[in-house]
Design a protein around this motif. Structure first.
Motif, PDB file in Angstrom:
ATOM      1  N   PRO A 499       0.827  -1.114  -0.077  1.00 21.65           N
ATOM      2  CA  PRO A 499      -0.100  -0.132  -0.424  1.00 21.65           C
ATOM      3  C   PRO A 499       0.825   1.027   0.205  1.00 21.65           C
ATOM      4  O   PRO A 499       1.795   1.189   0.482  1.00 21.65           O
ATOM      5  CB  PRO A 499      -0.595  -0.083   1.597  1.00 21.65           C
ATOM      6  CG  PRO A 499       0.004  -1.124   2.061  1.00 21.65           C
ATOM      7  CD  PRO A 499       0.724  -1.896   0.934  1.00 21.65           C
ATOM      8  N   SER A 500       0.330   2.205  -0.635  1.00 18.90           N
ATOM      9  CA  SER A 500       1.082   3.642  -0.514  1.00 18.90           C
ATOM     10  C   SER A 500       0.003   4.782  -1.042  1.00 18.90           C
ATOM     11  O   SER A 500      -1.248   4.700  -1.111  1.00 18.90           O
ATOM     12  CB  SER A 500       2.469   4.265  -1.491  1.00 18.90           C
ATOM     13  OG  SER A 500       1.821   3.609  -3.177  1.00 18.90           O
ATOM     14  N   CYS A 501       0.075   5.811  -0.082  1.00 20.45           N
ATOM     15  CA  CYS A 501      -0.340   7.320  -0.419  1.00 20.45           C
ATOM     16  C   CYS A 501       0.158   8.050  -0.780  1.00 20.45           C
ATOM     17  O   CYS A 501       1.232   8.882  -1.092  1.00 20.45           O
ATOM     18  CB  CYS A 501      -0.566   7.496   1.377  1.00 20.45           C
ATOM     19  SG  CYS A 501      -1.504   6.006   1.791  1.00 20.45           S
ATOM     20  N   ILE A 532      10.914  21.373   6.455  1.00 14.20           N
ATOM     21  CA  ILE A 532      10.318  20.930   7.339  1.00 14.20           C
ATOM     22  C   ILE A 532       9.695  19.013   6.805  1.00 14.20           C
ATOM     23  O   ILE A 532      10.080  18.732   7.127  1.00 14.20           O
ATOM     24  CB  ILE A 532       9.338  21.763   7.894  1.00 14.20           C
ATOM     25  CG1 ILE A 532       9.740  22.779   8.703  1.00 14.20           C
ATOM     26  CG2 ILE A 532       8.147  20.996   8.865  1.00 14.20           C
ATOM     27  CD1 ILE A 532       8.207  23.795   9.248  1.00 14.20           C
ATOM     28  N   LEU A 533       9.496  19.490   5.742  1.00  8.45           N
ATOM     29  CA  LEU A 533       8.550  18.357   5.001  1.00  8.45           C
ATOM     30  C   LEU A 533       9.593  17.006   4.876  1.00  8.45           C
ATOM     31  O   LEU A 533       9.454  15.889   4.793  1.00  8.45           O
ATOM     32  CB  LEU A 533       7.729  18.453   3.185  1.00  8.45           C
ATOM     33  CG  LEU A 533       6.836  19.483   4.149  1.00  8.45           C
ATOM     34  CD1 LEU A 533       6.482  19.902   2.477  1.00  8.45           C
ATOM     35  CD2 LEU A 533       5.627  18.598   4.381  1.00  8.45           C
ATOM     36  N   THR A 534      11.075  17.795   3.895  1.00  6.62           N
ATOM     37  CA  THR A 534      11.842  16.957   4.478  1.00  6.62           C
ATOM     38  C   THR A 534      12.843  16.182   5.538  1.00  6.62           C
ATOM     39  O   THR A 534      12.802  15.075   5.614  1.00  6.62           O
ATOM     40  CB  THR A 534      13.123  17.679   3.517  1.00  6.62           C
ATOM     41  OG1 THR A 534      12.690  18.014   2.242  1.00  6.62           O
ATOM     42  CG2 THR A 534      14.656  16.366   3.255  1.00  6.62           C
ATOM     43  N   ASP A 541      10.461   7.933   1.065  1.00  6.30           N
ATOM     44  CA  ASP A 541       9.061   9.540   0.973  1.00  6.30           C
ATOM     45  C   ASP A 541       9.770  10.268  -0.551  1.00  6.30           C
ATOM     46  O   ASP A 541      10.991  10.449  -0.461  1.00  6.30           O
ATOM     47  CB  ASP A 541       8.831   9.806   2.031  1.00  6.30           C
ATOM     48  CG  ASP A 541       8.755   8.806   2.975  1.00  6.30           C
ATOM     49  OD1 ASP A 541       8.209   8.981   3.643  1.00  6.30           O
ATOM     50  OD2 ASP A 541       7.736   7.313   2.702  1.00  6.30           O
ATOM     51  N   PHE A 542       8.722  10.492  -1.261  1.00  6.16           N
ATOM     52  CA  PHE A 542       9.230  11.032  -1.827  1.00  6.16           C
ATOM     53  C   PHE A 542       8.426  12.607  -1.873  1.00  6.16           C
ATOM     54  O   PHE A 542       7.093  12.926  -1.525  1.00  6.16           O
ATOM     55  CB  PHE A 542       8.953  10.590  -3.451  1.00  6.16           C
ATOM     56  CG  PHE A 542       9.023  11.837  -5.029  1.00  6.16           C
ATOM     57  CD1 PHE A 542       7.677  12.353  -4.957  1.00  6.16           C
ATOM     58  CD2 PHE A 542      10.290  11.957  -5.408  1.00  6.16           C
ATOM     59  CE1 PHE A 542       8.076  13.226  -6.081  1.00  6.16           C
ATOM     60  CE2 PHE A 542      10.170  12.379  -6.100  1.00  6.16           C
ATOM     61  CZ  PHE A 542       9.154  13.332  -6.866  1.00  6.16           C
ATOM     62  N   VAL A 543       9.296  13.784  -1.910  1.00  7.75           N
ATOM     63  CA  VAL A 543       8.384  14.813  -1.508  1.00  7.75           C
ATOM     64  C   VAL A 543       8.851  15.630  -2.749  1.00  7.75           C
ATOM     65  O   VAL A 543      10.265  15.943  -3.051  1.00  7.75           O
ATOM     66  CB  VAL A 543       8.751  15.771  -0.614  1.00  7.75           C
ATOM     67  CG1 VAL A 543      10.213  15.507  -0.465  1.00  7.75           C
ATOM     68  CG2 VAL A 543       8.312  16.979  -0.073  1.00  7.75           C
ATOM     69  N   MET A 555       3.915   8.444  -0.769  1.00  3.88           N
ATOM     70  CA  MET A 555       4.660   7.315   0.591  1.00  3.88           C
ATOM     71  C   MET A 555       4.544   6.330  -0.120  1.00  3.88           C
ATOM     72  O   MET A 555       3.464   5.602   0.402  1.00  3.88           O
ATOM     73  CB  MET A 555       4.035   8.249   1.753  1.00  3.88           C
ATOM     74  CG  MET A 555       4.451   9.407   2.106  1.00  3.88           C
ATOM     75  SD  MET A 555       3.325   9.756   3.873  1.00  3.88           S
ATOM     76  CE  MET A 555       1.773   9.820   2.987  1.00  3.88           C
ATOM     77  N   PRO A 556       5.614   5.242  -0.809  1.00  5.93           N
ATOM     78  CA  PRO A 556       5.717   3.796  -0.478  1.00  5.93           C
ATOM     79  C   PRO A 556       5.082   2.984   1.143  1.00  5.93           C
ATOM     80  O   PRO A 556       5.368   3.533   2.112  1.00  5.93           O
ATOM     81  CB  PRO A 556       6.487   3.987  -1.527  1.00  5.93           C
ATOM     82  CG  PRO A 556       7.580   4.739  -0.859  1.00  5.93           C
ATOM     83  CD  PRO A 556       6.915   5.749   0.078  1.00  5.93           C
ATOM     84  N   HIS A 557       4.765   1.691   1.253  1.00  4.28           N
ATOM     85  CA  HIS A 557       4.588   0.739   2.057  1.00  4.28           C
ATOM     86  C   HIS A 557       4.060   1.716   2.827  1.00  4.28           C
ATOM     87  O   HIS A 557       4.298   1.444   4.415  1.00  4.28           O
ATOM     88  CB  HIS A 557       6.001   0.678   2.409  1.00  4.28           C
ATOM     89  CG  HIS A 557       6.841  -0.110   0.861  1.00  4.28           C
ATOM     90  ND1 HIS A 557       6.245  -1.155   0.916  1.00  4.28           N
ATOM     91  CD2 HIS A 557       7.775   0.192   0.385  1.00  4.28           C
ATOM     92  CE1 HIS A 557       6.990  -1.623  -0.215  1.00  4.28           C
ATOM     93  NE2 HIS A 557       8.160  -0.938  -0.455  1.00  4.28           N
ATOM     94  N   THR A 558       3.000   2.592   2.913  1.00  2.00           N
ATOM     95  CA  THR A 558       2.688   3.227   3.983  1.00  2.00           C
ATOM     96  C   THR A 558       0.835   3.062   3.589  1.00  2.00           C
ATOM     97  O   THR A 558       0.179   3.174   2.390  1.00  2.00           O
ATOM     98  CB  THR A 558       2.444   4.454   3.456  1.00  2.00           C
ATOM     99  OG1 THR A 558       4.069   5.012   3.836  1.00  2.00           O
ATOM    100  CG2 THR A 558       1.490   5.767   4.813  1.00  2.00           C
TER     101      THR A 558
END
Length: 627
Positions: A499-501, A532-534, A541-543, A555-558
């Protein structure tokens, strides 16, 4: 006599090559003009496809936003109990939506008798939304007849019109609007209608823009009048009598007829290229996007192609001279040597690093450039399979593939990554040329290496720069689109296992920061939020920053609950940060194999967070329907 003969042969070869070069580029020149037109058509069609796609996406977003406005709790509360408190709450919700979206001119509620009973206007010039008491009655109008014909839960789209004053006169300056409307029901009975006026100028500016001015399109209405584009003096001819003669259907009847017969295509008329496509956002009232390229622009493009062709021809000629003169010199110097001796010396004394091996790939000889490149000398490679050492653990696979191609094509050339003696790596262009005896038996291989490490590093730096946001150092929208497609593919293949989001984040009231504190403070705020996000996310995760004050997270595996916790933690981190005084809103969804649907669901969730007061997290699940 032999040196003179070599010179004579070289001169003949040079003249022959010059003749072939002239014939080749003369043919290329003739083809260039035709290719230029084909390229202009292709680029224009690509731009029009982009415009059409953007219009459809905008229309979908408008309908989804309208549905949320028609079906939100504040609307139902007011319909069921139309007191002043509920009226004020609904007006505040509409004003917040209008100021946040910036593409509404007004949001109106109309009774079953055609009387406006509630209205909020948005002034984009002053970025202010406010309730209005300037109510009108539309009973008896063609528009109200169409409105009454809609089924419950059906959304209708009205033709593009111009905003009118209370007296019914078109406002100045003219403001084209498009109406989207739907009946409003409560307890199973229709109680009125919701009508939203969208600012057509604002929307068209988003989709008609092109970084190449020659590919900027015009939008033409179903009746042939210009409604958007660079021809400002020709716009809105159906409203301004002084511009009524600027009608494309009247000025270009042949092309207009072709546009009626085909949804997309192109046409030449007196040297001018017209490329068009039909946009079916309003099926009952056609809308066309068209790019017009006059003869001067086509000629300019052809001249650019001719200049490039001329430069290429001169470069090839110079390269031919640079190659031919050294070859002539080498032939004159070594003409008394036997063929094997000349071959070995020419290879070893050239500019490239050279390795000579026997037919079993055992090293025989290397030149000084090879030693400088790899650190291996003659002693190190003697009778050893040095190529296996250079290629590392993948040597067997690579060597077998190379030998197979050599057996077919009698040579091989390509890029390799080789390992040096000190453990480093070097990117090289490698050419392997076999040498055969007079009896046709393989004697040895001549392997040359050209170091391209610096070029590869430059390519990697340029690739990274093209995918990074200048302000924050985060990934940009181009990189995000690539990663979103990849994540959708993974989600489609491993939907039950991984799952990913996808989350979208927007800085609340960011325009207020720019207006009150200046754009420098706005830029700093964006950088701090990006940091802050980083800091709040995992390395996996990818931002990215995908817009002015908008960010996207993959957000993989989330799971959904894990994503909710992460986003709420980020909200707290932003709101409590000492260096900035802003909050953020977030919306997220679970990732599916449909990337566009997932993005749309995350965008709807973000909109819900904005509509519900900001500084909060909302989710929209892929298994639910919101449109």
């Amino acid at each position: 006599m032999k040196p003179l003969r070599i010179i004579a042969y070289s001169t003949v070869i040079l003249l022959l090559f010059i003749g072939l070069l002239f014939g080749h580029y003369y043919h290329r020149y003739n083809e260039n003009r035709a290719d230029n037109i084909e390229r202009a058509i292709t680029e224009s069609q690509s731009q029009l496809n982009y415009i059409e796609r953007e219009y459809y996406l905008l229309n979908e977003r408008l309908v989804s936003s309208s549905r949320l406005l028609a079906e939100n709790q504040s609307m139902y509360d007011y319909v069921l109990e139309p007191n002043q408190d509920n009226r004020r709450i609904l007006e505040q919700v509409w004003a917040s939506v209008a100021a946040g979206q910036k593409w509404y001119r007004s949001i109106r509620a109309i009774s079953l008798t055609g009387q406006e009973v509630l209205k909020v206007n948005y002034d984009r010039e002053n970025d202010r939304a406010s309730p209005s008491t300037d109510y009108r009655n539309v009973e008896g109008s063609e528009f109200f007849d169409y409105l009454q014909s809609l089924q419950n839960d059906q959304f209708g789209t009205w033709q593009i019109e111009f905003e009118e004053e209370a007296s019914g006169v078109v406002s100045s300056p003219v403001r084209p609007v498009m109406k989207i409307m739907t009946p409003v029901s409560a307890l199973g009975a229709r109680v009125g209608y919701l009508v939203l006026d969208f600012d057509v100028t604002y929307l068209t500016n988003l989709v008609v823009f092109s970084p190449d001015p020659t590919l900027t399109a015009d939008l033409i209405s179903h009746s042939g009048y210009y409604i958007a584009g660079q021809k400002e003096h020709m716009l809105f001819g159906e409203v301004f009598p002084s511009r009524s003669h600027f009608n494309f259907a009247t000025m270009n009847p042949v092309i207009w007829q072709k546009m009626q017969e085909s949804q997309r295509g192109y046409y030449f008329d007196e040297g001018t290229l017209y490329v068009f496509t039909f946009i079916g956002v309003l099926p009952e009232r056609a809308l066309y996007a068209m790019i017009e390229m006059p003869p001067s622009e086509l000629e300019s493009r052809a001249q650019q192609g001719f200049s490039d062709l001329l430069q290429e021809a001169l470069f090839v000629l110079m390269l031919l001279l640079v190659i031919l003169f050294p070859i002539t010199f080498v032939l004159m110097y070594y003409y008394r040597r036997d063929m094997d001796g000349k071959l070995a010396r020419a290879a070893l004394n050239g500019m490239s690093a050279v390795l000579i091996s026997d037919k079993h790939n055992r090293g025989i000889l290397v030149n000084q450039e090879f030693q400088l490149l790899t650190g291996y000398s003659d002693v190190d490679i003697k009778d050893k399979k040095i190529l296996d050492t250079l290629l590392g653990q993948d040597s067997n696979t690579i060597t077998q593939a190379v030998l197979n191609e050599i057996n077919i094509n009698k040579s091989w050339e390509g890029e390799l990554l080789i390992y040096t003696r000190d453990g480093g790596t070097v990117s090289v262009i490698t050419r392997i040329q076999p040498d055969y005896s007079p009896l046709g038996e393989l004697d040895y291989y001549i392997i040359s290496f050209v170091d391209i490490s610096e070029r590869k590093k430059l390519e990697e730096r340029l690739r990274a720069l093209s995918e990074l946001d200048d302000l924050t150092g985060l990934w940009n929208r181009r990189k995000f689109e690539h990663e979103l497609t990849r994540s959708a593919s993974i989600a489609e293949r491993y939907s039950d296992k991984q799952p990913s989001c996808l989350a979208l984040i927007d800085i609340d009231h960011f325009k207020r920061v720019n207006d009150e504190k200046g754009h420098d403070e706005g830029d700093r705020t964006i950088r701090v939020v990006g940091q802050i996000l980083t800091d709040s996310l995992r390395a996996t995760d990818f931002v990215s920053r995908i817009g002015g004050e908008e960010f996207a997270l993959l957000m993989p595996h989330t799971s959904l609950d894990e994503a909710q916790q992460v986003l709420e933690r980020i909200l707290v981190a932003v709101s409590s940060h000492q260096d900035i005084d802003v909050t953020i809103s977030a919306g997220f969804t679970d990732m599916t194999g449909d990337r566009d649907r997932s993005y749309k669901w995350a965008d709807i969730a973000l909109y819900q967070s904005k509509a519900n007061g900001r500084n909060r997290v909302s989710r929209c699940l892929s298994r639910e329907e919101y449109l």
